[in-house]
Design a protein around this motif. Structure first.
Motif, PDB file in Angstrom:
ATOM      1  N   GLN A 143       0.828  -1.204   0.000  1.00  0.00           N
ATOM      2  CA  GLN A 143       0.000   0.000   0.000  1.00  0.00           C
ATOM      3  C   GLN A 143       0.863   1.255   0.000  1.00  0.00           C
ATOM      4  OE1 GLN A 143      -2.265  -0.949   3.514  1.00  0.00           O
ATOM      5  NE2 GLN A 143      -4.054  -1.628   2.337  1.00  0.00           N
ATOM      6  N   ALA A 144       1.923   1.232   0.789  1.00  0.00           N
ATOM      7  CA  ALA A 144       2.828   2.392   0.844  1.00  0.00           C
ATOM      8  C   ALA A 144       3.542   2.592  -0.486  1.00  0.00           C
ATOM      9  CB  ALA A 144       3.841   2.196   1.968  1.00  0.00           C
ATOM     10  N   ALA A 145       3.979   1.480  -1.087  1.00  0.00           N
ATOM     11  CA  ALA A 145       4.735   1.574  -2.338  1.00  0.00           C
ATOM     12  C   ALA A 145       3.861   2.050  -3.495  1.00  0.00           C
ATOM     13  CB  ALA A 145       5.360   0.231  -2.671  1.00  0.00           C
ATOM     14  N   THR A 146       2.607   1.634  -3.515  1.00  0.00           N
ATOM     15  CA  THR A 146       1.731   2.010  -4.632  1.00  0.00           C
ATOM     16  C   THR A 146       1.087   3.374  -4.454  1.00  0.00           C
ATOM     17  OG1 THR A 146      -0.124   0.825  -3.603  1.00  0.00           O
ATOM     18  CG2 THR A 146       1.229  -0.398  -5.180  1.00  0.00           C
ATOM     19  N   SER A 147       0.999   3.866  -3.216  1.00  0.00           N
ATOM     20  CA  SER A 147       0.344   5.153  -2.970  1.00  0.00           C
ATOM     21  C   SER A 147       1.068   6.300  -3.664  1.00  0.00           C
ATOM     22  CB  SER A 147       0.250   5.427  -1.468  1.00  0.00           C
ATOM     23  OG  SER A 147       1.543   5.548  -0.898  1.00  0.00           O
ATOM     24  N   ALA A 148       2.359   6.141  -3.863  1.00  0.00           N
ATOM     25  CA  ALA A 148       3.139   7.196  -4.503  1.00  0.00           C
ATOM     26  C   ALA A 148       2.740   7.398  -5.964  1.00  0.00           C
ATOM     27  CB  ALA A 148       4.625   6.856  -4.420  1.00  0.00           C
ATOM     28  N   TYR A 149       2.075   6.399  -6.558  1.00  0.00           N
ATOM     29  CA  TYR A 149       1.706   6.481  -7.970  1.00  0.00           C
ATOM     30  C   TYR A 149       0.226   6.782  -8.171  1.00  0.00           C
ATOM     31  CZ  TYR A 149       6.217   4.172  -8.470  1.00  0.00           C
ATOM     32  OH  TYR A 149       7.553   3.865  -8.403  1.00  0.00           O
ATOM     33  N   GLN A 150      -0.472   7.070  -7.080  1.00  0.00           N
ATOM     34  CA  GLN A 150      -1.914   7.279  -7.167  1.00  0.00           C
ATOM     35  C   GLN A 150      -2.247   8.407  -8.156  1.00  0.00           C
ATOM     36  OE1 GLN A 150      -3.760   7.844  -3.384  1.00  0.00           O
ATOM     37  NE2 GLN A 150      -5.836   7.789  -4.184  1.00  0.00           N
ATOM     38  N   GLY A 151      -3.132   8.086  -9.093  1.00  0.00           N
ATOM     39  CA  GLY A 151      -3.583   9.065 -10.067  1.00  0.00           C
ATOM     40  C   GLY A 151      -2.650   9.304 -11.230  1.00  0.00           C
ATOM     41  N   GLN A 152      -1.540   8.588 -11.302  1.00  0.00           N
ATOM     42  CA  GLN A 152      -0.559   8.829 -12.362  1.00  0.00           C
ATOM     43  C   GLN A 152      -0.826   8.006 -13.619  1.00  0.00           C
ATOM     44  OE1 GLN A 152       3.577   8.721 -11.267  1.00  0.00           O
ATOM     45  NE2 GLN A 152       3.251   9.727  -9.288  1.00  0.00           N
ATOM     46  N   PHE A 153      -1.632   6.955 -13.502  1.00  0.00           N
ATOM     47  CA  PHE A 153      -1.823   6.054 -14.633  1.00  0.00           C
ATOM     48  C   PHE A 153      -3.294   6.000 -15.032  1.00  0.00           C
ATOM     49  CE2 PHE A 153       2.001   4.590 -12.512  1.00  0.00           C
ATOM     50  CZ  PHE A 153       2.886   4.467 -13.576  1.00  0.00           C
ATOM     51  N   ALA A 154      -3.548   6.191 -16.313  1.00  0.00           N
ATOM     52  CA  ALA A 154      -4.906   6.080 -16.831  1.00  0.00           C
ATOM     53  C   ALA A 154      -5.166   4.632 -17.246  1.00  0.00           C
ATOM     54  CB  ALA A 154      -5.086   7.001 -18.035  1.00  0.00           C
ATOM     55  N   SER A 155      -6.417   4.247 -17.206  1.00  0.00           N
ATOM     56  CA  SER A 155      -6.788   2.905 -17.642  1.00  0.00           C
ATOM     57  C   SER A 155      -6.502   2.753 -19.130  1.00  0.00           C
ATOM     58  CB  SER A 155      -8.273   2.660 -17.365  1.00  0.00           C
ATOM     59  OG  SER A 155      -8.648   1.358 -17.754  1.00  0.00           O
ATOM     60  N   ASN A 156      -5.970   1.615 -19.523  1.00  0.00           N
ATOM     61  CA  ASN A 156      -5.583   1.360 -20.914  1.00  0.00           C
ATOM     62  C   ASN A 156      -6.716   0.639 -21.643  1.00  0.00           C
ATOM     63  OD1 ASN A 156      -4.509   0.225 -23.306  1.00  0.00           O
ATOM     64  ND2 ASN A 156      -2.455   0.264 -22.454  1.00  0.00           N
ATOM     65  N   PRO A 157      -7.377   1.282 -22.599  1.00  0.00           N
ATOM     66  CA  PRO A 157      -8.507   0.636 -23.295  1.00  0.00           C
ATOM     67  C   PRO A 157      -8.120  -0.652 -24.007  1.00  0.00           C
ATOM     68  CG  PRO A 157      -8.463   2.999 -23.749  1.00  0.00           C
ATOM     69  CD  PRO A 157      -7.172   2.672 -23.057  1.00  0.00           C
ATOM     70  N   THR A 158      -6.913  -0.688 -24.573  1.00  0.00           N
ATOM     71  CA  THR A 158      -6.482  -1.905 -25.274  1.00  0.00           C
ATOM     72  C   THR A 158      -6.316  -3.063 -24.299  1.00  0.00           C
ATOM     73  OG1 THR A 158      -5.331  -0.582 -26.948  1.00  0.00           O
ATOM     74  CG2 THR A 158      -4.707  -2.902 -26.758  1.00  0.00           C
ATOM     75  N   ALA A 159      -5.666  -2.802 -23.175  1.00  0.00           N
ATOM     76  CA  ALA A 159      -5.504  -3.853 -22.168  1.00  0.00           C
ATOM     77  C   ALA A 159      -6.865  -4.289 -21.626  1.00  0.00           C
ATOM     78  CB  ALA A 159      -4.625  -3.354 -21.028  1.00  0.00           C
ATOM     79  N   ASN A 160      -7.759  -3.349 -21.417  1.00  0.00           N
ATOM     80  CA  ASN A 160      -9.092  -3.686 -20.931  1.00  0.00           C
ATOM     81  C   ASN A 160      -9.815  -4.620 -21.904  1.00  0.00           C
ATOM     82  OD1 ASN A 160      -8.666  -2.023 -18.740  1.00  0.00           O
ATOM     83  ND2 ASN A 160      -9.762  -0.280 -19.608  1.00  0.00           N
ATOM     84  N   TYR A 161      -9.628  -4.354 -23.196  1.00  0.00           N
ATOM     85  CA  TYR A 161     -10.283  -5.195 -24.202  1.00  0.00           C
ATOM     86  C   TYR A 161      -9.754  -6.632 -24.156  1.00  0.00           C
ATOM     87  CZ  TYR A 161     -11.493  -7.290 -28.654  1.00  0.00           C
ATOM     88  OH  TYR A 161     -11.956  -8.167 -29.611  1.00  0.00           O
ATOM     89  N   TRP A 162      -8.416  -6.771 -24.127  1.00  0.00           N
ATOM     90  CA  TRP A 162      -7.849  -8.125 -24.139  1.00  0.00           C
ATOM     91  C   TRP A 162      -8.209  -8.883 -22.861  1.00  0.00           C
ATOM     92  CZ3 TRP A 162      -6.926  -9.971 -28.541  1.00  0.00           C
ATOM     93  CH2 TRP A 162      -6.372  -9.202 -29.573  1.00  0.00           C
ATOM     94  N   PHE A 163      -8.272  -8.174 -21.746  1.00  0.00           N
ATOM     95  CA  PHE A 163      -8.693  -8.817 -20.509  1.00  0.00           C
ATOM     96  C   PHE A 163     -10.135  -9.300 -20.625  1.00  0.00           C
ATOM     97  CE2 PHE A 163     -10.917  -8.387 -16.415  1.00  0.00           C
ATOM     98  CZ  PHE A 163     -10.257  -9.360 -15.686  1.00  0.00           C
ATOM     99  N   ALA A 164     -11.003  -8.438 -21.137  1.00  0.00           N
ATOM    100  CA  ALA A 164     -12.409  -8.812 -21.285  1.00  0.00           C
ATOM    101  C   ALA A 164     -12.572  -9.983 -22.244  1.00  0.00           C
ATOM    102  CB  ALA A 164     -13.220  -7.610 -21.770  1.00  0.00           C
TER     103      ALA A 164
END
Length: 444
Positions: free
Chosen positions: A220-241
């Motif tokens: 939680q501590a390690a990931t909190s530093a990146y909060q809000g820095q990354f947008a969801s990737n539509p291409t990755a979302n598609y392949w996951f779905a």
């Protein structure tokens, strides 16, 4: 350059035959699902400095929640975990964590590495071996792979120190790949409380990947530093779905799939799931109409043609199935599963001569596929080549860890094939390995 089937088998037959069948794993093989997982894994593996082109993410036919690695070329994810995850980032975090175990050298430092090497190699022999009726209406077919219980415990279990190291490495890989690392914490939340349960009630992931509150707080501590820095990737979302949607359509009851077919938000995935559900429900005409619509919208998608071919083949529309598979092969000529399926379709439709080169090519692209060896043996038998038919049968039994059956067919091939020929030499390899395995088992 492709490695020959002979060289691969000669190097691996012994370890396959000496494995115990005390523990079994089954794989689900589907070219579309594996391609989707590859799309998700590639940026993460590249960020980890691993050879993404040589690595595969494979689905284990198990409804429990787990993921693991046993070598440097494969990451295994249980079907239950893939269906449980809700986002591409969560799945990529699992891949990143398992990749970290490889990149950090955790496999090489296992205490029982030397003792378990044979069993692990035998497991690896079946990574591409989805034997069984290719026309079965399942996303993939199962094969039991033997592994000694000591090797299983040794190689599937990580220490808390290894887990903490893999967590931190995984976060680095995800951020390098532009993936939100918050998915790692979300996956940990799925397993929250598992460490409080007795071992028999824990999911396998909790038993093999020790959990702790300290580990969760560190993530939680390690990931909190990146909060809000990354947008969801539509291409990755598609392949996951797509991966989750197709797996679920084959894995769950058709009625369940039809009620939730549109959950992904992607029209083509919705239609694909409906086509599979209708096909499995016996509504073949509805399935084929839907597939025709899908292909019309994406005519260059080989995986849609492959699924179309499967549905047609299972409905015994052989000519139409062959046409669909031929289109899939033309679009994906290096995909061993698709090429092998085309060869199988040619074989069951009564054309072993045409099937033979496709089956041979599939075997050379992805070695050690027991399904292809089975079909190759059948093709040679129908063409009157009893020696090669016996050889392929012997090699298939060898890869499945059945030395007695392998010995019987290897002796037959040894007697039938021309002395000194490549086939005769392969039969000699199988015979030596299988007889040695039998003698080794007798001494235990």
């Amino acid at each position: 350059m492709q490695r020959s089937l002979k060289s691969t088998l000669a190097a691996c037959l012994m370890v396959a035959l000496t494995a115990s069948h005390a523990w079994a794993v089954s794989l689900l093989r589907d070219p579309d699902i594996e391609q989707s997982l590859k799309q998700l894994a590639t940026p993460v593996l590249n960020a980890a400095g691993l050879p993404s082109g040589r690595m595969s993410v494979l689905v284990v036919d198990d409804s429990s929640l787990n993921a693991f690695v046993i070598d440097r070329e494969h990451i295994f994810i249980h079907a239950g975990l893939l269906l449980k995850l809700e986002t591409a980032e969560q799945l990529q975090s699992v891949i990143a964590h398992e990749a970290a175990h490889i990149a950090n050298g955790h496999l090489a430092r296992r205490p029982a590495n030397a003792r378990a090497a044979q069993s692990l190699a035998a497991f690896g022999l079946a990574l591409a071996a989805a034997a069984g009726a290719a026309g079965g209406s399942e996303a993939g077919v199962a094969i039991g792979i033997g592994m000694q219980s000591a090797a299983q415990r040794s190689f599937f279990s990580h220490t808390r120190a290894e887990e903490a190291s893999a967590d931190q490495s995984a976060i680095r890989y995800l951020t390098r790949a532009g993936v939100d690392p918050a998915g790692s914490v979300e996956v940990m939340d799925i397993f929250a409380g598992q460490d409080l349960l007795v071992a028999g009630r824990q999911d396998p992931y909790a038993r093999s990947h020790p959990l702790s509150r300290d580990r969760l707080r560190a993530m939680q501590a390690a990931t909190s530093a990146y909060q809000g820095q990354f947008a969801s990737n539509p291409t990755a979302n598609y392949w996951f779905a797509r991966a989750k949607g197709k797996l679920g359509a084959f894995y769950r009851a058709p009625k369940w799939t039809l009620r939730r077919a549109g959950d992904s938000g992607h029209k083509d995935i919705t239609q694909m799931r409906k086509a599979i559900a209708w096909h499995r429900s016996g509504k073949g005409s509805d399935a084929l109409k839907t597939m025709a619509s899908l292909i019309a919208a994406a005519p260059n998608d080989p995986y849609l043609h492959e699924l179309h071919g499967q549905i047609l083949l299972e409905q015994r529309q052989y000519n139409a199935a062959l046409s669909a598979y031929a289109k899939a092969v033309a679009l994906a000529p290096r995909n061993a599963l698709i090429v092998g399926q085309y060869g199988h379709a040619l074989l069951v439709s009564g054309n072993p001569k045409a099937a033979l080169p496709h089956l041979e090519r599939s075997a050379n692209i992805e070695q050690r596929d027991a399904r292809v060896l089975r079909d190759l043996g059948g093709a040679y038998a129908q063409l009157g080549n009893a020696g090669m038919a016996s050889l392929l049968t012997a090699e298939r039994y060898a890869l499945l860890g059945r030395p007695k059956d392998a010995t019987i067919h290897a002796k037959r091939a040894f007697d039938l094939l021309k002395r000194g020929s490549p086939g005769w030499q392969r039969a000699q390899d199988v015979l030596f390995a299988s007889e040695s395995a039998i003698n080794s088992r007798r001494k235990k």
